[in-house]
Design a protein around this motif. Structure first.
Motif, PDB file in Angstrom:
ATOM      1  N   HIS A 112       3.407  85.473  91.620  1.00 39.89           N
ATOM      2  CA  HIS A 112       3.388  84.409  92.626  1.00 39.89           C
ATOM      3  C   HIS A 112       1.949  84.200  93.107  1.00 39.89           C
ATOM      4  O   HIS A 112       1.098  85.110  92.995  1.00 39.89           O
ATOM      5  CB  HIS A 112       4.314  84.738  93.811  1.00 39.89           C
ATOM      6  N   PRO A 113       1.625  83.034  93.642  1.00 39.12           N
ATOM      7  CA  PRO A 113       0.243  82.724  94.038  1.00 39.12           C
ATOM      8  C   PRO A 113      -0.355  83.700  95.033  1.00 39.12           C
ATOM      9  O   PRO A 113      -1.552  83.988  94.985  1.00 39.12           O
ATOM     10  CB  PRO A 113       0.367  81.323  94.645  1.00 39.12           C
ATOM     11  N   GLN A 114       0.474  84.222  95.949  1.00 44.62           N
ATOM     12  CA  GLN A 114      -0.058  85.168  96.931  1.00 44.62           C
ATOM     13  C   GLN A 114      -0.573  86.438  96.257  1.00 44.62           C
ATOM     14  O   GLN A 114      -1.476  87.096  96.758  1.00 44.62           O
ATOM     15  CB  GLN A 114       1.006  85.518  97.968  1.00 44.62           C
ATOM     16  N   GLY A 115       0.021  86.779  95.105  1.00 45.22           N
ATOM     17  CA  GLY A 115      -0.429  87.953  94.371  1.00 45.22           C
ATOM     18  C   GLY A 115      -1.856  87.776  93.872  1.00 45.22           C
ATOM     19  O   GLY A 115      -2.690  88.674  93.996  1.00 45.22           O
ATOM     20  N   GLU A 116      -2.149  86.611  93.307  1.00 39.52           N
ATOM     21  CA  GLU A 116      -3.510  86.333  92.846  1.00 39.52           C
ATOM     22  C   GLU A 116      -4.487  86.351  94.017  1.00 39.52           C
ATOM     23  O   GLU A 116      -5.599  86.866  93.915  1.00 39.52           O
ATOM     24  CB  GLU A 116      -3.560  84.971  92.152  1.00 39.52           C
ATOM     25  N   ARG A 117      -4.045  85.772  95.123  1.00 40.17           N
ATOM     26  CA  ARG A 117      -4.907  85.774  96.320  1.00 40.17           C
ATOM     27  C   ARG A 117      -5.157  87.194  96.799  1.00 40.17           C
ATOM     28  O   ARG A 117      -6.295  87.572  97.106  1.00 40.17           O
ATOM     29  CB  ARG A 117      -4.243  84.970  97.440  1.00 40.17           C
ATOM     30  N   ASN A 118      -4.094  88.019  96.850  1.00 39.47           N
ATOM     31  CA  ASN A 118      -4.230  89.383  97.350  1.00 39.47           C
ATOM     32  C   ASN A 118      -5.146  90.217  96.458  1.00 39.47           C
ATOM     33  O   ASN A 118      -5.938  91.019  96.948  1.00 39.47           O
ATOM     34  CB  ASN A 118      -2.856  90.038  97.472  1.00 39.47           C
ATOM     35  N   ARG A 119      -5.007  90.031  95.139  1.00 41.15           N
ATOM     36  CA  ARG A 119      -5.890  90.758  94.225  1.00 41.15           C
ATOM     37  C   ARG A 119      -7.343  90.372  94.470  1.00 41.15           C
ATOM     38  O   ARG A 119      -8.238  91.226  94.498  1.00 41.15           O
ATOM     39  CB  ARG A 119      -5.514  90.465  92.768  1.00 41.15           C
ATOM     40  N   THR A 120      -7.578  89.084  94.670  1.00 41.12           N
ATOM     41  CA  THR A 120      -8.939  88.611  94.900  1.00 41.12           C
ATOM     42  C   THR A 120      -9.507  89.173  96.202  1.00 41.12           C
ATOM     43  O   THR A 120     -10.684  89.558  96.266  1.00 41.12           O
ATOM     44  CB  THR A 120      -8.969  87.077  94.938  1.00 41.12           C
ATOM     45  N   TYR A 171      -9.252  82.040  91.718  1.00 41.89           N
ATOM     46  CA  TYR A 171      -8.465  81.720  92.912  1.00 41.89           C
ATOM     47  C   TYR A 171      -8.814  80.324  93.427  1.00 41.89           C
ATOM     48  O   TYR A 171      -7.925  79.534  93.774  1.00 41.89           O
ATOM     49  CB  TYR A 171      -8.714  82.776  93.989  1.00 41.89           C
ATOM     50  N   ILE A 172     -10.106  80.006  93.470  1.00 40.60           N
ATOM     51  CA  ILE A 172     -10.547  78.699  93.974  1.00 40.60           C
ATOM     52  C   ILE A 172     -10.076  77.571  93.052  1.00 40.60           C
ATOM     53  O   ILE A 172      -9.633  76.515  93.510  1.00 40.60           O
ATOM     54  CB  ILE A 172     -12.078  78.674  94.120  1.00 40.60           C
ATOM     55  N   ASP A 173     -10.138  77.812  91.736  1.00 38.99           N
ATOM     56  CA  ASP A 173      -9.805  76.752  90.772  1.00 38.99           C
ATOM     57  C   ASP A 173      -8.303  76.580  90.561  1.00 38.99           C
ATOM     58  O   ASP A 173      -7.812  75.453  90.410  1.00 38.99           O
ATOM     59  CB  ASP A 173     -10.462  77.051  89.418  1.00 38.99           C
ATOM     60  N   GLN A 174      -7.556  77.707  90.570  1.00 42.41           N
ATOM     61  CA  GLN A 174      -6.165  77.648  90.152  1.00 42.41           C
ATOM     62  C   GLN A 174      -5.134  77.829  91.271  1.00 42.41           C
ATOM     63  O   GLN A 174      -4.004  77.349  91.150  1.00 42.41           O
ATOM     64  CB  GLN A 174      -5.903  78.734  89.080  1.00 42.41           C
ATOM     65  N   ILE A 175      -5.490  78.504  92.327  1.00 41.41           N
ATOM     66  CA  ILE A 175      -4.511  78.845  93.372  1.00 41.41           C
ATOM     67  C   ILE A 175      -4.729  78.030  94.638  1.00 41.41           C
ATOM     68  O   ILE A 175      -3.809  77.366  95.132  1.00 41.41           O
ATOM     69  CB  ILE A 175      -4.581  80.352  93.720  1.00 41.41           C
ATOM     70  N   ARG A 176      -5.940  78.041  95.154  1.00 36.62           N
ATOM     71  CA  ARG A 176      -6.219  77.404  96.443  1.00 36.62           C
ATOM     72  C   ARG A 176      -5.944  75.893  96.453  1.00 36.62           C
ATOM     73  O   ARG A 176      -5.507  75.359  97.487  1.00 36.62           O
ATOM     74  CB  ARG A 176      -7.656  77.694  96.858  1.00 36.62           C
ATOM     75  N   PRO A 177      -6.180  75.156  95.325  1.00 29.42           N
ATOM     76  CA  PRO A 177      -5.914  73.714  95.357  1.00 29.42           C
ATOM     77  C   PRO A 177      -4.459  73.334  95.647  1.00 29.42           C
ATOM     78  O   PRO A 177      -4.185  72.202  96.036  1.00 29.42           O
ATOM     79  CB  PRO A 177      -6.317  73.255  93.942  1.00 29.42           C
ATOM     80  N   HIS A 178      -3.541  74.283  95.477  1.00 25.45           N
ATOM     81  CA  HIS A 178      -2.124  74.001  95.730  1.00 25.45           C
ATOM     82  C   HIS A 178      -1.745  74.208  97.203  1.00 25.45           C
ATOM     83  O   HIS A 178      -0.577  74.057  97.559  1.00 25.45           O
ATOM     84  CB  HIS A 178      -1.248  74.887  94.837  1.00 25.45           C
ATOM     85  N   ILE A 179      -2.721  74.585  98.022  1.00 20.77           N
ATOM     86  CA  ILE A 179      -2.476  74.775  99.456  1.00 20.77           C
ATOM     87  C   ILE A 179      -3.288  73.730 100.221  1.00 20.77           C
ATOM     88  O   ILE A 179      -4.489  73.583  99.994  1.00 20.77           O
ATOM     89  CB  ILE A 179      -2.911  76.191  99.912  1.00 20.77           C
ATOM     90  N   GLU A 180      -2.634  73.022 101.102  1.00 24.06           N
ATOM     91  CA  GLU A 180      -3.318  72.014 101.913  1.00 24.06           C
ATOM     92  C   GLU A 180      -3.902  72.681 103.156  1.00 24.06           C
ATOM     93  O   GLU A 180      -3.153  73.110 104.037  1.00 24.06           O
ATOM     94  CB  GLU A 180      -2.340  70.914 102.325  1.00 24.06           C
ATOM     95  N   PRO A 181      -5.234  72.798 103.242  1.00 25.19           N
ATOM     96  CA  PRO A 181      -5.820  73.461 104.426  1.00 25.19           C
ATOM     97  C   PRO A 181      -5.536  72.662 105.691  1.00 25.19           C
ATOM     98  O   PRO A 181      -5.643  71.430 105.697  1.00 25.19           O
ATOM     99  CB  PRO A 181      -7.323  73.471 104.116  1.00 25.19           C
ATOM    100  N   GLN A 182      -5.171  73.364 106.746  1.00 25.68           N
ATOM    101  CA  GLN A 182      -4.995  72.687 108.024  1.00 25.68           C
ATOM    102  C   GLN A 182      -6.367  72.395 108.634  1.00 25.68           C
ATOM    103  O   GLN A 182      -7.383  72.956 108.215  1.00 25.68           O
ATOM    104  CB  GLN A 182      -4.135  73.538 108.964  1.00 25.68           C
ATOM    105  N   LYS A 183      -6.358  71.523 109.608  1.00 28.28           N
ATOM    106  CA  LYS A 183      -7.615  71.107 110.229  1.00 28.28           C
ATOM    107  C   LYS A 183      -8.358  72.326 110.782  1.00 28.28           C
ATOM    108  O   LYS A 183      -7.792  73.154 111.484  1.00 28.28           O
ATOM    109  CB  LYS A 183      -7.334  70.109 111.358  1.00 28.28           C
TER     110      LYS A 183
END
Length: 302
Positions: free
Chosen positions: A129-137, A192-204
Protein backbone atom coordinates in the motif's frame (compact mmCIF):
# COMPACT_ATOMS: atom_id res chain seq x y z
CA UNK A 1 0.45 39.26 38.62
CA UNK A 2 -0.99 35.72 38.43
CA UNK A 3 0.63 32.48 37.34
CA UNK A 4 -1.24 32.11 34.05
CA UNK A 5 -0.34 35.58 32.77
CA UNK A 6 3.36 35.31 33.63
CA UNK A 7 3.50 31.76 32.23
CA UNK A 8 2.08 32.97 28.91
CA UNK A 9 4.56 35.85 28.87
CA UNK A 10 7.47 33.53 29.66
CA UNK A 11 6.61 31.02 26.95
CA UNK A 12 6.37 33.84 24.43
CA UNK A 13 9.84 34.96 25.53
CA UNK A 14 11.21 31.44 24.96
CA UNK A 15 9.73 31.42 21.49
CA UNK A 16 10.59 34.90 20.26
CA UNK A 17 13.70 35.87 22.21
CA UNK A 18 15.40 32.52 22.63
CA UNK A 19 14.06 30.84 19.50
CA UNK A 20 13.46 27.48 21.20
CA UNK A 21 11.56 24.71 19.45
CA UNK A 22 7.87 24.13 20.14
CA UNK A 23 8.64 20.80 21.85
CA UNK A 24 11.15 22.42 24.21
CA UNK A 25 8.76 25.25 25.02
CA UNK A 26 5.95 22.77 25.68
CA UNK A 27 8.25 20.87 28.05
CA UNK A 28 9.03 24.04 30.02
CA UNK A 29 5.33 24.82 30.18
CA UNK A 30 4.38 21.37 31.46
CA UNK A 31 6.90 21.53 34.29
CA UNK A 32 5.71 24.97 35.40
CA UNK A 33 2.12 23.76 35.31
CA UNK A 34 3.12 21.01 37.75
CA UNK A 35 4.09 23.72 40.24
CA UNK A 36 0.85 25.64 39.60
CA UNK A 37 -1.20 22.46 40.11
CA UNK A 38 0.66 21.70 43.33
CA UNK A 39 -0.14 25.16 44.70
CA UNK A 40 -3.81 24.72 43.79
CA UNK A 41 -4.02 21.29 45.41
CA UNK A 42 -2.37 22.56 48.60
CA UNK A 43 -4.53 25.70 48.51
CA UNK A 44 -1.45 27.88 48.62
CA UNK A 45 -2.53 31.25 47.32
CA UNK A 46 0.74 32.94 46.45
CA UNK A 47 1.91 34.80 43.36
CA UNK A 48 5.07 33.98 41.34
CA UNK A 49 6.51 37.24 42.66
CA UNK A 50 6.08 36.25 46.31
CA UNK A 51 6.62 32.48 46.26
CA UNK A 52 9.41 31.48 48.63
CA UNK A 53 12.36 29.13 48.46
CA UNK A 54 10.72 26.95 51.13
CA UNK A 55 7.56 26.45 49.07
CA UNK A 56 9.60 25.55 46.00
CA UNK A 57 11.62 23.04 48.03
CA UNK A 58 8.43 21.45 49.37
CA UNK A 59 7.12 21.14 45.81
CA UNK A 60 10.33 19.47 44.63
CA UNK A 61 10.26 17.10 47.59
CA UNK A 62 6.68 16.15 46.72
CA UNK A 63 7.33 15.41 43.05
CA UNK A 64 10.53 13.53 43.90
CA UNK A 65 8.30 10.73 45.23
CA UNK A 66 6.68 10.29 41.82
CA UNK A 67 9.31 10.87 39.14
CA UNK A 68 12.84 9.77 38.31
CA UNK A 69 16.00 11.69 39.19
CA UNK A 70 16.39 12.65 35.56
CA UNK A 71 12.87 14.11 35.48
CA UNK A 72 13.50 15.92 38.78
CA UNK A 73 16.62 17.50 37.32
CA UNK A 74 14.67 18.66 34.28
CA UNK A 75 11.90 20.19 36.42
CA UNK A 76 14.37 22.05 38.64
CA UNK A 77 16.27 23.29 35.59
CA UNK A 78 12.98 24.53 34.10
CA UNK A 79 11.98 26.32 37.29
CA UNK A 80 15.40 27.92 37.52
CA UNK A 81 15.08 29.24 33.99
CA UNK A 82 11.60 30.61 34.70
CA UNK A 83 12.67 32.51 37.82
CA UNK A 84 15.83 33.72 36.08
CA UNK A 85 13.46 35.30 33.56
CA UNK A 86 11.48 36.94 36.36
CA UNK A 87 14.66 38.38 37.85
CA UNK A 88 15.78 39.54 34.40
CA UNK A 89 12.47 41.36 33.92
CA UNK A 90 12.71 42.91 37.43
CA UNK A 91 9.62 41.09 38.70
CA UNK A 92 11.74 39.60 41.50
CA UNK A 93 15.01 40.48 43.19
CA UNK A 94 16.14 36.89 43.76
CA UNK A 95 15.70 33.43 42.26
CA UNK A 96 14.13 31.06 44.84
CA UNK A 97 15.65 28.02 43.11
CA UNK A 98 19.29 29.12 43.36
CA UNK A 99 20.05 26.85 46.34
CA UNK A 100 18.13 23.83 45.09
CA UNK A 101 20.36 20.83 44.48
CA UNK A 102 19.85 19.09 41.15
CA UNK A 103 19.95 15.28 41.58
CA UNK A 104 23.07 13.66 40.22
CA UNK A 105 22.25 11.45 37.28
CA UNK A 106 24.47 9.14 35.35
CA UNK A 107 24.95 9.67 31.65
CA UNK A 108 22.25 7.65 29.91
CA UNK A 109 23.69 5.89 26.92
CA UNK A 110 21.35 5.97 23.94
CA UNK A 111 19.79 2.79 22.58
CA UNK A 112 21.09 1.77 19.18
CA UNK A 113 20.38 -0.87 16.56
CA UNK A 114 22.89 -2.51 14.29
CA UNK A 115 22.67 -1.83 10.57
CA UNK A 116 21.47 -5.43 10.14
CA UNK A 117 18.55 -4.96 12.55
CA UNK A 118 17.56 -1.68 10.95
CA UNK A 119 17.54 -3.57 7.66
CA UNK A 120 15.13 -6.09 9.20
CA UNK A 121 12.87 -3.28 10.37
CA UNK A 122 12.73 -1.84 6.87
CA UNK A 123 12.23 -5.26 5.29
CA UNK A 124 9.17 -5.80 7.52
CA UNK A 125 7.33 -2.82 5.98
CA UNK A 126 4.30 -3.81 3.93
CA UNK A 127 4.93 -2.21 0.55
CA UNK A 128 1.61 -3.31 -0.91
CA UNK A 129 0.00 0.00 0.00
CA UNK A 130 1.20 3.60 -0.57
CA UNK A 131 1.75 4.26 3.13
CA UNK A 132 4.29 1.43 3.12
CA UNK A 133 6.42 3.15 0.49
CA UNK A 134 6.13 6.40 2.41
CA UNK A 135 7.09 4.72 5.70
CA UNK A 136 10.12 3.04 4.15
CA UNK A 137 11.25 6.38 2.74
CA UNK A 138 10.85 8.06 6.14
CA UNK A 139 12.92 5.44 7.94
CA UNK A 140 15.60 5.37 5.24
CA UNK A 141 15.82 9.18 5.38
CA UNK A 142 16.06 9.32 9.17
CA UNK A 143 18.77 6.66 9.24
CA UNK A 144 20.60 8.15 6.26
CA UNK A 145 20.84 11.61 7.82
CA UNK A 146 20.49 11.12 11.60
CA UNK A 147 17.38 13.28 11.75
CA UNK A 148 15.21 14.03 14.76
CA UNK A 149 11.57 13.06 14.34
CA UNK A 150 10.53 16.72 14.28
CA UNK A 151 13.06 17.34 11.51
CA UNK A 152 11.85 14.55 9.23
CA UNK A 153 8.15 15.39 9.52
CA UNK A 154 8.92 19.05 8.73
CA UNK A 155 11.07 18.35 5.68
CA UNK A 156 10.01 20.34 2.61
CA UNK A 157 10.31 19.57 -1.07
CA UNK A 158 12.27 22.80 -1.28
CA UNK A 159 14.77 21.40 1.26
CA UNK A 160 16.05 18.76 -1.17
CA UNK A 161 19.29 19.59 -2.97
CA UNK A 162 20.03 16.23 -4.55
CA UNK A 163 22.32 17.58 -7.27
CA UNK A 164 24.64 18.65 -4.48
CA UNK A 165 23.89 15.55 -2.37
CA UNK A 166 22.46 17.48 0.61
CA UNK A 167 19.18 18.18 2.35
CA UNK A 168 18.41 21.29 4.37
CA UNK A 169 17.21 20.59 7.91
CA UNK A 170 15.50 22.94 10.34
CA UNK A 171 16.72 21.84 13.76
CA UNK A 172 16.34 22.94 17.36
CA UNK A 173 16.01 26.67 17.88
CA UNK A 174 15.09 27.05 14.20
CA UNK A 175 18.73 26.57 13.25
CA UNK A 176 19.35 25.41 9.69
CA UNK A 177 21.99 22.90 8.72
CA UNK A 178 22.83 21.02 5.55
CA UNK A 179 23.21 17.26 5.89
CA UNK A 180 24.67 14.94 3.24
CA UNK A 181 22.36 12.18 2.02
CA UNK A 182 23.58 9.08 0.18
CA UNK A 183 22.23 8.01 -3.21
CA UNK A 184 20.13 5.05 -2.03
CA UNK A 185 18.08 7.28 0.28
CA UNK A 186 17.77 9.84 -2.52
CA UNK A 187 16.34 7.14 -4.80
CA UNK A 188 13.66 6.23 -2.23
CA UNK A 189 12.68 9.89 -1.85
CA UNK A 190 12.57 10.39 -5.63
CA UNK A 191 10.36 7.32 -6.03
CA UNK A 192 8.01 8.53 -3.30
CA UNK A 193 7.80 12.00 -4.88
CA UNK A 194 7.24 10.63 -8.40
CA UNK A 195 4.99 7.65 -7.73
CA UNK A 196 3.24 8.03 -4.36
CA UNK A 197 2.88 11.67 -3.37
CA UNK A 198 1.11 12.78 -6.61
CA UNK A 199 -1.89 10.64 -5.61
CA UNK A 200 -2.41 12.73 -2.45
CA UNK A 201 -3.93 16.19 -2.67
CA UNK A 202 -2.01 18.43 -0.23
CA UNK A 203 -4.22 20.57 1.95
CA UNK A 204 -3.64 24.30 2.09
CA UNK A 205 -0.36 25.06 3.82
CA UNK A 206 1.09 21.59 3.13
CA UNK A 207 1.90 21.98 -0.58
CA UNK A 208 5.65 21.99 0.13
CA UNK A 209 5.61 19.34 2.90
CA UNK A 210 7.51 16.23 1.79
CA UNK A 211 5.76 13.48 3.78
CA UNK A 212 1.96 13.62 3.79
CA UNK A 213 -0.70 11.54 5.50
CA UNK A 214 -3.71 10.18 3.62
CA UNK A 215 -5.63 13.42 4.22
CA UNK A 216 -2.94 15.58 2.67
CA UNK A 217 -1.54 16.98 5.90
CA UNK A 218 1.86 16.52 7.53
CA UNK A 219 2.57 13.57 9.78
CA UNK A 220 2.65 13.89 13.56
CA UNK A 221 5.53 12.84 15.79
CA UNK A 222 3.27 10.23 17.36
CA UNK A 223 2.58 8.64 13.97
CA UNK A 224 6.28 8.05 13.34
CA UNK A 225 6.65 6.55 16.83
CA UNK A 226 3.73 4.20 16.12
CA UNK A 227 5.17 3.13 12.75
CA UNK A 228 8.47 2.12 14.36
CA UNK A 229 6.82 0.49 17.37
CA UNK A 230 4.65 -1.70 15.17
CA UNK A 231 7.59 -2.74 13.02
CA UNK A 232 9.62 -3.67 16.12
CA UNK A 233 6.74 -5.85 17.32
CA UNK A 234 6.45 -7.42 13.88
CA UNK A 235 10.07 -8.65 13.90
CA UNK A 236 10.05 -9.51 17.63
CA UNK A 237 12.74 -6.98 18.43
CA UNK A 238 13.94 -7.34 22.01
CA UNK A 239 14.20 -3.59 22.74
CA UNK A 240 12.11 -0.46 22.48
CA UNK A 241 12.56 1.48 19.29
CA UNK A 242 11.92 5.17 18.75
CA UNK A 243 12.86 7.68 16.06
CA UNK A 244 15.80 8.68 18.25
CA UNK A 245 17.07 5.08 18.05
CA UNK A 246 17.67 5.60 14.34
CA UNK A 247 19.47 8.88 15.03
CA UNK A 248 21.70 7.25 17.65
CA UNK A 249 22.38 4.30 15.36
CA UNK A 250 23.37 6.65 12.53
CA UNK A 251 25.94 8.39 14.74
CA UNK A 252 27.28 5.19 16.27
CA UNK A 253 27.75 3.43 12.94
CA UNK A 254 29.56 6.45 11.49
CA UNK A 255 31.87 6.55 14.49
CA UNK A 256 32.60 2.82 14.27
CA UNK A 257 33.60 3.21 10.64
CA UNK A 258 36.04 6.01 11.35
CA UNK A 259 34.03 9.22 10.97
CA UNK A 260 35.37 12.30 12.71
CA UNK A 261 33.48 13.29 15.86
CA UNK A 262 33.32 16.93 14.75
CA UNK A 263 31.73 15.91 11.45
CA UNK A 264 29.13 13.84 13.30
CA UNK A 265 28.44 16.82 15.56
CA UNK A 266 27.70 19.01 12.54
CA UNK A 267 25.46 16.42 10.89
CA UNK A 268 23.46 15.87 14.08
CA UNK A 269 23.15 19.58 14.73
CA UNK A 270 24.60 19.36 18.24
CA UNK A 271 25.53 22.77 19.59
CA UNK A 272 28.20 21.29 21.86
CA UNK A 273 30.71 18.53 21.08
CA UNK A 274 30.05 17.24 24.61
CA UNK A 275 26.62 16.05 23.50
CA UNK A 276 28.13 14.12 20.61
CA UNK A 277 30.83 12.54 22.80
CA UNK A 278 28.25 10.20 24.33
CA UNK A 279 28.70 7.99 21.26
CA UNK A 280 32.33 7.38 22.15
CA UNK A 281 31.11 5.63 25.29
CA UNK A 282 29.15 3.18 23.17
CA UNK A 283 32.26 1.89 21.46
CA UNK A 284 35.41 2.43 23.48
CA UNK A 285 37.43 0.52 20.88
CA UNK A 286 37.19 3.73 18.85
CA UNK A 287 39.53 5.45 21.33
CA UNK A 288 42.02 2.59 21.15
CA UNK A 289 42.00 2.70 17.35
CA UNK A 290 42.57 6.46 17.35
CA UNK A 291 45.70 6.11 19.50
CA UNK A 292 47.06 3.14 17.53
CA UNK A 293 46.50 4.80 14.16
CA UNK A 294 47.34 8.44 14.84
CA UNK A 295 49.80 8.65 17.76
CA UNK A 296 53.09 10.14 16.46
CA UNK A 297 55.19 7.48 18.21
CA UNK A 298 53.14 4.47 17.13
CA UNK A 299 55.81 3.17 14.73
CA UNK A 300 58.78 3.46 17.06
CA UNK A 301 60.54 0.17 17.77
CA UNK A 302 60.98 -1.07 21.35
Amino acid sequence: MNWQSILKEYLTFLNIERGLSKNTIDSYGRDLKKLILYLDEKEINISPVKISETTIQEFVYEIAKKISSRSQARVISGLRSFFDYMVFEDYRKTNPTDLLEIPKIGRKLPDTLSDKKIGKLIAAIDLSHPQGERNRTIIETMYACGLRVSEVINLKLSDLFFNEGFIRVLGKGNKQRYVPIYRKAQKYIDFYIDQIRPHIEPQKGYEDTLFLNRRGKGLTRQMVFIILKNLAIKINLDKKVSPHTLRHSFATELLKHGADLRAIQQMLGHESITTTEVYVHLDRSYLKDVVENFHPRKNLKD
